[in-house]
Scaffold this motif. Structure first.
Motif, short mmCIF file in Angstrom:
data_model
loop_
_atom_site.label_atom_id
_atom_site.label_comp_id
_atom_site.label_asym_id
_atom_site.label_seq_id
_atom_site.Cartn_x
_atom_site.Cartn_y
_atom_site.Cartn_z
N CYS A 19 34.29 36.89 44.54
CA CYS A 19 34.46 35.87 45.57
C CYS A 19 34.10 34.47 45.09
N TYR A 21 34.05 30.84 43.51
CA TYR A 21 35.05 29.78 43.45
C TYR A 21 34.73 28.97 42.21
N PRO A 23 37.20 27.32 39.79
CA PRO A 23 38.47 26.91 39.19
C PRO A 23 38.33 25.98 37.99
N PRO A 28 33.00 32.77 36.76
CA PRO A 28 32.49 33.28 38.03
C PRO A 28 31.18 34.05 37.82
N VAL A 46 29.92 28.30 43.51
CA VAL A 46 30.95 27.52 44.19
C VAL A 46 31.03 26.17 43.49
N GLU A 47 32.17 25.91 42.87
CA GLU A 47 32.37 24.64 42.15
C GLU A 47 33.18 23.68 43.02
#
Length: 135
Positions: A19, A21, A23, A28, A46-47
């Protein structure tokens, strides 16, 4: 102490890593923290476009704190590869805030095999903590 990690923990780590994020880094990471009560909280990195993201460990610890828990018994971290994906400096300090001498930090490879287990003293020797603040 066994080097095997409970299969349910490995499954949860792989699922939460899925899950993430990520990119920009394509890196991950999943984390799961276990509180003193035995409750488990998962988090993924989360980026964002300006490259200041949220680490998986920070995400999991925030979920624990949001649930009213304040003590880490175990921290589990899984990265995307075969190499050690140990917590960054900021996350080491976050872990320190809620850890004690009995807290263990477990770092797994992409398949969920334990690569290294740390105490908080091993992970962050001579750490600055709440007791260092004058009130």
């Amino acid at each position: 102490m066994s080097d095997a990690i409970e299969p349910a923990i490995v499954e949860a780590l792989i699922a939460v890593r899925g899950c993430a994020y990520a990119p920009y880094s394509q890196h991950p990471v999943g984390a799961l923290v276990e509180s003193e009560s035995g409750a488990r909280f998962a988090g993924a990195n989360v980026e964002v476009a300006h490259y200041k993201g949220l680490c998986a460990e920070a995400s999991a610890i925030a979920a624990m704190v949001s649930a009213g828990e304040r003590h880490l018994r175990n921290v589990y971290v899984i990265g995307p590869g075969e190499h050690l994906c140990s917590p960054c400096g900021d996350c080491r300090q976050r872990i320190r805030e809620f850890a004690d001498a009995e807290t263990r930090i477990h770092v797994l490879n992409a398949q969920g095999v334990l690569l290294r287990r740390y105490s908080i003293e091993e992970l962050l020797p001579d750490a600055f903590g709440p007791e260092n603040l004058s009130h």
